[in-house]
Design a protein around this motif. Structure first.
Motif, mmCIF file in Angstrom:
data_model
loop_
_atom_site.group_PDB
_atom_site.id
_atom_site.type_symbol
_atom_site.label_atom_id
_atom_site.label_comp_id
_atom_site.label_asym_id
_atom_site.label_seq_id
_atom_site.Cartn_x
_atom_site.Cartn_y
_atom_site.Cartn_z
ATOM 1 N N GLU A 39 -12.062 -13.378 10.167
ATOM 2 C CA GLU A 39 -12.502 -13.214 11.555
ATOM 3 C C GLU A 39 -14.023 -13.274 11.691
ATOM 4 O O GLU A 39 -14.653 -12.320 12.146
ATOM 5 C CB GLU A 39 -11.958 -11.895 12.120
ATOM 6 N N TYR A 51 0.890 -1.166 0.000
ATOM 7 C CA TYR A 51 0.000 0.000 0.000
ATOM 8 C C TYR A 51 0.927 1.214 0.000
ATOM 9 O O TYR A 51 1.472 1.567 1.041
ATOM 10 C CB TYR A 51 -0.874 0.038 1.243
ATOM 11 N N GLN A 100 -8.601 -14.460 14.975
ATOM 12 C CA GLN A 100 -7.857 -13.951 16.128
ATOM 13 C C GLN A 100 -7.756 -15.058 17.180
ATOM 14 O O GLN A 100 -6.761 -15.173 17.881
ATOM 15 C CB GLN A 100 -8.608 -12.763 16.750
ATOM 16 N N ALA A 119 2.755 -4.696 2.761
ATOM 17 C CA ALA A 119 1.866 -5.445 3.651
ATOM 18 C C ALA A 119 2.153 -6.937 3.565
ATOM 19 O O ALA A 119 2.067 -7.654 4.551
ATOM 20 C CB ALA A 119 0.408 -5.162 3.309
ATOM 21 N N GLU A 166 -13.649 -8.705 6.305
ATOM 22 C CA GLU A 166 -13.408 -8.082 7.595
ATOM 23 C C GLU A 166 -14.357 -6.892 7.747
ATOM 24 O O GLU A 166 -14.584 -6.131 6.809
ATOM 25 C CB GLU A 166 -11.952 -7.596 7.642
ATOM 26 N N ASN A 175 -2.054 -8.409 14.821
ATOM 27 C CA ASN A 175 -2.687 -7.314 14.100
ATOM 28 C C ASN A 175 -1.688 -6.695 13.125
ATOM 29 O O ASN A 175 -0.537 -6.451 13.466
ATOM 30 C CB ASN A 175 -3.158 -6.214 15.066
ATOM 31 N N GLY A 176 -2.138 -6.494 11.918
ATOM 32 C CA GLY A 176 -1.285 -5.842 10.925
ATOM 33 C C GLY A 176 -0.286 -6.762 10.268
ATOM 34 O O GLY A 176 0.600 -6.313 9.546
ATOM 35 N N SER A 177 -0.415 -8.094 10.500
ATOM 36 C CA SER A 177 0.571 -9.010 9.942
ATOM 37 C C SER A 177 0.290 -9.324 8.471
ATOM 38 O O SER A 177 1.145 -9.890 7.779
ATOM 39 C CB SER A 177 0.602 -10.305 10.764
ATOM 40 N N GLY A 178 -0.889 -8.972 7.974
ATOM 41 C CA GLY A 178 -1.164 -9.154 6.542
ATOM 42 C C GLY A 178 -2.231 -10.183 6.209
ATOM 43 O O GLY A 178 -2.385 -10.564 5.050
ATOM 44 N N LYS A 179 -2.997 -10.627 7.207
ATOM 45 C CA LYS A 179 -4.014 -11.657 6.961
ATOM 46 C C LYS A 179 -5.115 -11.146 6.028
ATOM 47 O O LYS A 179 -5.449 -11.795 5.025
ATOM 48 C CB LYS A 179 -4.631 -12.115 8.296
ATOM 49 N N THR A 180 -5.659 -9.977 6.380
ATOM 50 C CA THR A 180 -6.728 -9.424 5.556
ATOM 51 C C THR A 180 -6.219 -9.112 4.155
ATOM 52 O O THR A 180 -6.895 -9.375 3.152
ATOM 53 C CB THR A 180 -7.301 -8.151 6.218
ATOM 54 N N THR A 181 -5.015 -8.591 4.089
ATOM 55 C CA THR A 181 -4.434 -8.264 2.787
ATOM 56 C C THR A 181 -4.322 -9.512 1.910
ATOM 57 O O THR A 181 -4.569 -9.459 0.700
ATOM 58 C CB THR A 181 -3.056 -7.605 2.978
#
Ligand SMILES: Nc1ncnc2c1ncn2[C@@H]1O[C@H](COP(=O)(O)OP(=O)(O)OP(=O)(O)O)[C@@H](O)[C@H]1O
Ligand SMILES: [Mg+2]
Lengths: 298, 245
Positions: free
Chosen positions: B160, B11, B192, B16, B83, B36-42
């Motif tokens: 999640e 990004y 999570q 990411a 998400e 959090n912020g590790s790239g799962k959603t990405t």
């Protein structure tokens, strides 16, 4: 005021307001999904009127063919506008889109100027829509019956599409969350094109009705009714289709009533329309049926 | 069924995902864990075409997905519970579910699936004509799951899905995932709740700052001594100092 005059003005207001409503829907549909004020929308009236003039005058087609083609081509023109002027800027800042819309409006007006010349032309109103009925003391032009009837039929069709079909559901879903609509396997571009088609077809019909009511055609004829319809859309709460219809009717009635009951103000009818917009927006910034805009919608 | 090779997504200046590879075999439940912020959603957004990978390949049933528009990826038989739920707030519950089934033309089966979702989530049934935006957070989560199921996906991605649900419902959702899997749906689950996810998953991957740092079979991974530190944030220097008063 006596009842007869009032009824008479009601009839006049209904036909003017119906046309505003038809055009206002195009603004509101596009705003609902793209948050864009499509400034070229009013010029589509002019496109429809010129195609009809050419069809009837130049090629001597029967009016149903010429009018049908006019509405169809106007719908297509709206889709082309989206394709050429708005889609490439979908991810650009909103202001770029707005500038593109204004440019598209100038382009259409000047194209008409080049192709058809600046001279106003008479609009060929079909014989069967001229003349009037006289009922008691009421004077009812045939057009004043035709316009609300056509508008009513088109609105029923539109509402069925928006609220009863899968495409309509997708249109409304895009208004709330465009990216997620594509997660439903829906080609968002096609739904947006379809939305422009709907709005532009209605503008085409509105343009022909307008041209029959004020039977003169010129390249800039779409600007004023376009602006008025935009006001109507904002009055009703932009983004809300029912609101656009209400706003259009309200504006039509008010304009006609002002001219009828305060003849001295007749010259200011446009000024009154714009003043009304300012006052209403001061009192109710979201318009009649508009919801408060969440941040994500701005 | 799904293979991801060397996936990289940025990004702007933020990387990411920095070379993520993993695979989801047909008929399996695979879970993607990470802080959090590790790239799962990405990762899920890249698979569904919502985020454009700068490098790497995403192969689904032998077909390359990267570069395809989202709706075509979905048409290959994939569904995502995104998400943050992302339900259509101005539409009714029923209309939301119908949109999930937009691509389907098999009316009778569609009606049966609708009933089944109402059976699974009776709260949705009671609110079918209500605007989805007026649902509670948990109800919206159920709707997001139901909407994804309405497309009858062969491959289901969940980001999640238990977030914001009461414990009893979390259990219900995990049961549902297991049941779907037994019916043949392949699943990629982001959670999570690592312990619960690993209990039902055949295989798990742990992401940290855009890389896979740990992987293994479900049971094996939950017993792994490094899971907790890795899951909570693996870089010691990034760890918060102990709280002192
Ligand atoms: N739209 C965006 N613009 C800029 N940076 C983003 C964007 N989306 C995600 N990021 C960044 O990318 C990284 C990975 O984010 P991602 O959402 O994939 O994490 P996640 O593992 O899903 O976290 P969480 O468990 O909190 O949901 C984060 O550093 C985040 O700040
Ligand atoms: Mg996430």
């Amino acid at each position: 005021m006596d009842l007869l005059t009032f009824l008479q003005q009601l009839i006049n207001g209904l036909s003017l307001g119906s046309i505003y409503a038809l055009i206002a829907i195009g603004y509101t549909l596009v705003y609902g999904i793209l948050r864009l004020i499509n400034f070229a929308h009013g010029d589509l009236l002019m496109v429809a009127a010129y195609v009809a003039v050419m069809g009837v005058g130049l090629f001597s087609w029967p009016w149903p063919a010429a009018f049908g083609l006019a509405v169809g081509l106007t719908g297509l023109m709206g889709v082309l506008l989206e394709r050429g002027a708005y889609r490439p800027l979908r991810r650009a800042p909103r202001i770029s889109l707005l500038i593109s819309a204004i440019a598209a409006s100038f382009l259409l007006e000047n194209l008409a100027l080049v192709i058809a010349g600046g001279r106003a032309r008479p609009f060929p109103v079909p014989q069967m829509f001229t003349g009037a009925f006289v009922w008691g003391g009421l004077f009812v032009p045939r057009l004043s019956l035709l316009i609300p009837l056509v508008t009513g039929a088109l609105l029923v069709g539109l509402f069925l599409i928006i609220y009863r079909t899968a495409v309509g559901r997708a249109m409304r879903a895009i208004a709330s969350d465009l990216a997620t609509v594509s997660l439903m396997g829906i080609d968002v571009n096609r739904i947006i094109a379809f939305t422009f088609l709907m709005g532009s077809l209605l503008a085409g019909a509105g343009g022909l009705l307008w041209a029959m009511k004020y039977p003169q055609v010129n390249p800039f004829m779409g600007i004023l009714p376009g602006l008025k319809a935009f006001i109507a859309a904002v009055l009703g709460g932009i983004g809300n289709v029912t609101g656009a219809v209400l706003g259009g009717l309200l504006l039509g009635f008010l304009e006609v009533m002002i001219v009828a009951f305060f003849p001295a103000w007749a010259g200011y009818r446009d000024a009154v329309a714009f003043t009304l917009l300012i006052v209403l927006l001061l009192l109710r910034p979201t318009g009649l049926l508009g919801e408060a805009l969440g941040e994500e919608k701005l | 069924m799904l293979e991801v090779f060397d996936l990289q997504v940025s990004y702007g200046a933020i990387k990411a995902l920095d070379g993520v590879s993993f695979s989801v075999p047909r008929g399996r439940i695979v879970t993607l864990l990470g802080a959090n912020g590790s790239g799962k959603t990405t990762t899920l957004r890249a698979i569904t075409g919502l985020a454009a990978p700068g490098r790497g390949r995403i192969v689904f049933e032998g077909r390359e997905l990267q570069g395809l528009p989202t709706h075509e990826i979905i048409r290959a038989g994939i569904a995502l519970v995104p998400e943050g739920r992302r339900i259509f707030a101005n539409l009714t519950v029923y209309e939301n579910l119908l949109l999930g089934a937009y691509l389907r033309r098999d009316q009778p089966a569609l009606a049966r699936d609708l009933d089944q979702i109402y059976d699974t989530f009776p709260r949705l049934a009671a609110r079918r004509t209500q605007a989805a935006g007026t649902l509670s957070g948990g109800e919206q989560q159920m709707l997001a799951v139901g909407r994804a199921l309405m497309s009858r996906p062969r491959f289901l991605l969940l980001d999640e899905p238990s977030l914001g649900l009461a414990p009893l419902l979390v259990k219900e959702v995990f049961h549902l995932i297991t049941r779907l899997n037994q019916q043949g749906v392949t699943i990629l689950l982001v959670e999570q709740n690592a312990a619960a996810a690993l209990k039902i998953a055949h295989h798990g991957y742990v992401l940290s700052t855009g890389r896979v740092v740990l992987e293994g079979a479900g049971a094996e991974l939950s017993a792994h001594p490094q899971l907790q530190p890795a899951y909570l944030g693996d870089e010691p220097e990034a760890e918060a100092p102990p709280f002192s008063s």
